[in-house]
Scaffold this motif. Structure first.
Motif, mmCIF file in Angstrom:
data_model
loop_
_atom_site.group_PDB
_atom_site.id
_atom_site.type_symbol
_atom_site.label_atom_id
_atom_site.label_comp_id
_atom_site.label_asym_id
_atom_site.label_seq_id
_atom_site.Cartn_x
_atom_site.Cartn_y
_atom_site.Cartn_z
ATOM 1 N N ASP A 292 7.387 1.152 0.506
ATOM 2 C CA ASP A 292 6.803 2.484 0.315
ATOM 3 C C ASP A 292 5.416 2.412 -0.323
ATOM 4 O OD1 ASP A 292 7.492 1.616 -2.200
ATOM 5 O OD2 ASP A 292 8.502 3.466 -2.813
ATOM 6 N N LEU A 293 4.740 1.279 -0.168
ATOM 7 C CA LEU A 293 3.450 1.094 -0.820
ATOM 8 C C LEU A 293 2.420 2.106 -0.337
ATOM 9 C CD1 LEU A 293 1.684 -0.481 -2.760
ATOM 10 C CD2 LEU A 293 1.214 -2.143 -0.945
ATOM 11 N N LEU A 294 2.417 2.424 0.948
ATOM 12 C CA LEU A 294 1.430 3.363 1.478
ATOM 13 C C LEU A 294 1.601 4.747 0.853
ATOM 14 C CD1 LEU A 294 1.426 2.334 5.258
ATOM 15 C CD2 LEU A 294 -0.131 1.604 3.448
ATOM 16 N N ASP A 295 2.844 5.186 0.695
ATOM 17 C CA ASP A 295 3.098 6.478 0.050
ATOM 18 C C ASP A 295 2.665 6.443 -1.416
ATOM 19 O OD1 ASP A 295 4.139 7.586 2.348
ATOM 20 O OD2 ASP A 295 6.213 7.042 1.876
ATOM 21 N N ARG A 296 2.871 5.318 -2.053
ATOM 22 C CA ARG A 296 2.484 5.194 -3.467
ATOM 23 C C ARG A 296 0.965 5.252 -3.626
ATOM 24 N NH1 ARG A 296 6.447 1.450 -7.047
ATOM 25 N NH2 ARG A 296 8.371 1.675 -5.864
ATOM 26 N N LEU A 297 0.246 4.730 -2.647
ATOM 27 C CA LEU A 297 -1.214 4.780 -2.719
ATOM 28 C C LEU A 297 -1.716 6.223 -2.611
ATOM 29 C CD1 LEU A 297 -2.328 1.675 -0.604
ATOM 30 C CD2 LEU A 297 -2.052 1.878 -3.085
ATOM 31 N N VAL A 298 -1.044 7.024 -1.803
ATOM 32 C CA VAL A 298 -1.401 8.441 -1.702
ATOM 33 C C VAL A 298 -1.192 9.121 -3.048
ATOM 34 C CG1 VAL A 298 -0.815 10.646 -0.635
ATOM 35 C CG2 VAL A 298 -0.880 8.567 0.757
ATOM 36 N N SER A 299 -0.054 8.823 -3.695
ATOM 37 C CA SER A 299 0.229 9.403 -5.007
ATOM 38 C C SER A 299 -0.767 8.920 -6.051
ATOM 39 C CB SER A 299 1.653 9.036 -5.447
ATOM 40 O OG SER A 299 2.616 9.542 -4.541
ATOM 41 N N LEU A 300 -1.169 7.653 -5.945
ATOM 42 C CA LEU A 300 -2.135 7.105 -6.897
ATOM 43 C C LEU A 300 -3.475 7.821 -6.794
ATOM 44 C CD1 LEU A 300 -2.789 3.483 -7.904
ATOM 45 C CD2 LEU A 300 -4.664 4.716 -6.849
ATOM 46 N N ARG A 301 -3.915 8.135 -5.591
ATOM 47 C CA ARG A 301 -5.191 8.827 -5.413
ATOM 48 C C ARG A 301 -5.138 10.225 -6.025
ATOM 49 N NH1 ARG A 301 -5.973 9.269 0.378
ATOM 50 N NH2 ARG A 301 -8.063 10.023 -0.099
ATOM 51 N N LYS A 302 -3.982 10.875 -5.897
ATOM 52 C CA LYS A 302 -3.807 12.187 -6.525
ATOM 53 C C LYS A 302 -3.820 12.055 -8.047
ATOM 54 C CE LYS A 302 -1.109 14.201 -2.726
ATOM 55 N NZ LYS A 302 0.240 14.723 -2.324
ATOM 56 N N GLN A 303 -3.232 10.972 -8.543
ATOM 57 C CA GLN A 303 -3.211 10.725 -9.982
ATOM 58 C C GLN A 303 -4.621 10.495 -10.520
ATOM 59 O OE1 GLN A 303 -0.666 7.454 -11.109
ATOM 60 N NE2 GLN A 303 -1.225 7.568 -13.271
ATOM 61 N N CYS A 304 -5.443 9.794 -9.745
ATOM 62 C CA CYS A 304 -6.836 9.567 -10.148
ATOM 63 C C CYS A 304 -7.593 10.883 -10.258
ATOM 64 C CB CYS A 304 -7.538 8.646 -9.149
ATOM 65 S SG CYS A 304 -6.997 6.930 -9.218
ATOM 66 N N ALA A 305 -7.340 11.782 -9.312
ATOM 67 C CA ALA A 305 -8.000 13.086 -9.349
ATOM 68 C C ALA A 305 -7.567 13.868 -10.572
ATOM 69 C CB ALA A 305 -7.688 13.870 -8.075
ATOM 70 N N ALA A 306 -6.276 13.794 -10.913
ATOM 71 C CA ALA A 306 -5.751 14.548 -12.053
ATOM 72 C C ALA A 306 -6.189 13.959 -13.378
ATOM 73 C CB ALA A 306 -4.225 14.598 -11.978
ATOM 74 N N GLU A 307 -6.200 12.634 -13.487
ATOM 75 C CA GLU A 307 -6.510 11.991 -14.767
ATOM 76 C C GLU A 307 -7.998 11.765 -14.980
ATOM 77 O OE1 GLU A 307 -4.309 8.488 -15.658
ATOM 78 O OE2 GLU A 307 -2.382 9.348 -15.073
ATOM 79 N N LEU A 308 -8.691 11.302 -13.947
ATOM 80 C CA LEU A 308 -10.100 10.933 -14.090
ATOM 81 C C LEU A 308 -11.053 12.021 -13.617
ATOM 82 C CD1 LEU A 308 -9.934 7.242 -12.800
ATOM 83 C CD2 LEU A 308 -9.851 8.039 -15.160
ATOM 84 N N GLY A 309 -10.582 12.869 -12.693
ATOM 85 C CA GLY A 309 -11.465 13.895 -12.149
ATOM 86 C C GLY A 309 -12.306 13.402 -10.992
ATOM 87 N N ILE A 310 -11.948 12.261 -10.405
ATOM 88 C CA ILE A 310 -12.712 11.741 -9.266
ATOM 89 C C ILE A 310 -11.819 11.701 -8.028
ATOM 90 C CG2 ILE A 310 -14.188 10.315 -10.731
ATOM 91 C CD1 ILE A 310 -12.613 7.866 -9.722
ATOM 92 N N TYR A 311 -12.457 11.772 -6.879
ATOM 93 C CA TYR A 311 -11.755 11.672 -5.608
ATOM 94 C C TYR A 311 -11.932 10.257 -5.086
ATOM 95 C CZ TYR A 311 -10.667 12.222 -0.656
ATOM 96 O OH TYR A 311 -10.133 12.062 0.599
ATOM 97 N N VAL A 312 -10.834 9.502 -5.058
ATOM 98 C CA VAL A 312 -10.876 8.130 -4.547
ATOM 99 C C VAL A 312 -10.697 8.167 -3.037
ATOM 100 C CG1 VAL A 312 -9.778 5.855 -4.595
ATOM 101 C CG2 VAL A 312 -9.987 7.196 -6.700
#
Length: 346
Positions: free
Chosen positions: A18-38
């Protein structure tokens, strides 16, 4: 992300990957925590890599790597006091903690003994998240900044129209945001940052001044980020005479103000900060180096070459009401350096 042959299964849903799904979640986490769009993260196999290895690349250059054991779990003892486990000894790739790869049937036993147990994909994703935090400033391009400003403009058009392009250029705003991200300061409160830059930019376009103004506007965010779990800010401070010596040594270089210290003073300063920081880290405390506004950013440029893990705060960045507990004072030994007037710097 490039992965070795044995890790391909982590991306294959038919094999439970499920690594691909986790990468999608990670990008959302970056937006929420850092404020950047990866941007979308590409992942591919690399036959030149060892079969269990992976590496992270930016612009084609490998900057970090790790090794996983598929169908195994990584067991970590945070306190280092748990009984030994049978397995393959290793180092957790994100923070370098000692760990053991164990089989699935050992998972319950390891957790009962106090180990933190995670699967192989989680190890990679955790490493990637920390990697992105370390390199977020490199991932923020002009186009990204433009898109962020357009998002702000939808809801607060006056903030953007008052700033770009009459007060600051897109490139100058990008540099300020990159400065913040480089020190792991999130930029999600972009309206506050832009309002601060609008006021500061009318007085000066000096980059150090703009960065300090943005940080001052984010003092609550910064204080909350570096405060301990008990709500206190644990601080290492500089002896006033040492701080004055550093202030007197500041020179304007290409990157901005930088302390030009005698080698003996510079070496002693780094050693003492490292010693105090290590002592507190051993106790589970992540202290900040607290100094004056004038010295903070130049000291950050100096310290990041030797101790990038040490966070620096200016005294006026501490939010009102936040309790500060001093955990050490950095002093220089007699004869280590000279102040501008030729006196010793104790």
């Amino acid at each position: 992300i490039e992965i070795g042959y044995n890790l391909v299964g982590l991306t294959d849903e038919s094999q439970g990957g499920d690594l691909l799904d986790r990468l999608v979640s990670l990008r959302k986490q970056c937006a929420a925590e850092l404020g950047i769009y990866v941007r979308p993260i590409r992942i591919r196999d690399n036959l030149q890599l060892a079969s269990n290895k992976y590496q992270f690349k930016i612009k084609g250059i490998p900057l970090a790597q790790g090794e996983l054991m598929p169908h195994h779990y990584l067991a970590m003892s945070v306190g280092g006091t748990a009984p030994e486990l049978m397995g393959v000894s290793t180092r957790e790739p994100t923070f370098g903690l000692p760990a053991v790869w164990i089989k699935e049937e050992q998972k319950i036993e390891a957790e009962s003994l106090g180990y933190t147990v995670v699967d192989a994909a989680s190890v990679l994703v955790t490493h990637l998240m920390e990697f992105i935090k370390d390199h977020a400033h490199e991932l923020l391009g002009k186009q990204d900044v433009k898109e962020l400003l357009e998002m702000v403009k939808e809801h607060d058009p006056a903030v953007v129209e008052d700033l770009v392009p009459d007060v600051l250029t897109l490139g100058e705003i990008q540099k300020v945001l990159q400065h913040l991200l480089k020190e792991r300061i999130p930029i999600r409160d972009l309206v506050t940052i832009l309002e601060a830059l609008g006021d500061a930019g009318r007085k000066s376009r000096d980059m150090d001044y703009l960065v300090q103004s943005a940080r001052l506007a984010l003092k609550r965010t910064i204080s909350n980020q570096f405060a301990g779990e008990d709500g206190k800010l644990y601080a290492i401070t500089l002896d006033p005479r040492l701080e004055q010596a550093i202030s007197n040594s500041l020179q304007n270089v290409t990157e901005g103000m930088y302390p030009v210290l005698e080698p003996s003073l510079a070496q002693g300063l780094v050693q003492k900060v490292e010693e105090l920081w290590d002592q507190q880290s051993f106790l589970g405390i992540n202290p900040v180096l607290l100094c004056s506004t004038r010295v903070r950013l130049p000291m950050r440029r100096f310290m990041e070459r030797f101790l990038p893990q040490v966070n620096l705060m200016a005294i006026n960045e501490v939010a009102a009401g936040l309790e500060i507990e001093s955990v050490g004072v950095v002093t220089a030994d007699p004869g280590l350096g000279k102040t501008a007037d030729g006196g010793g710097c104790p």
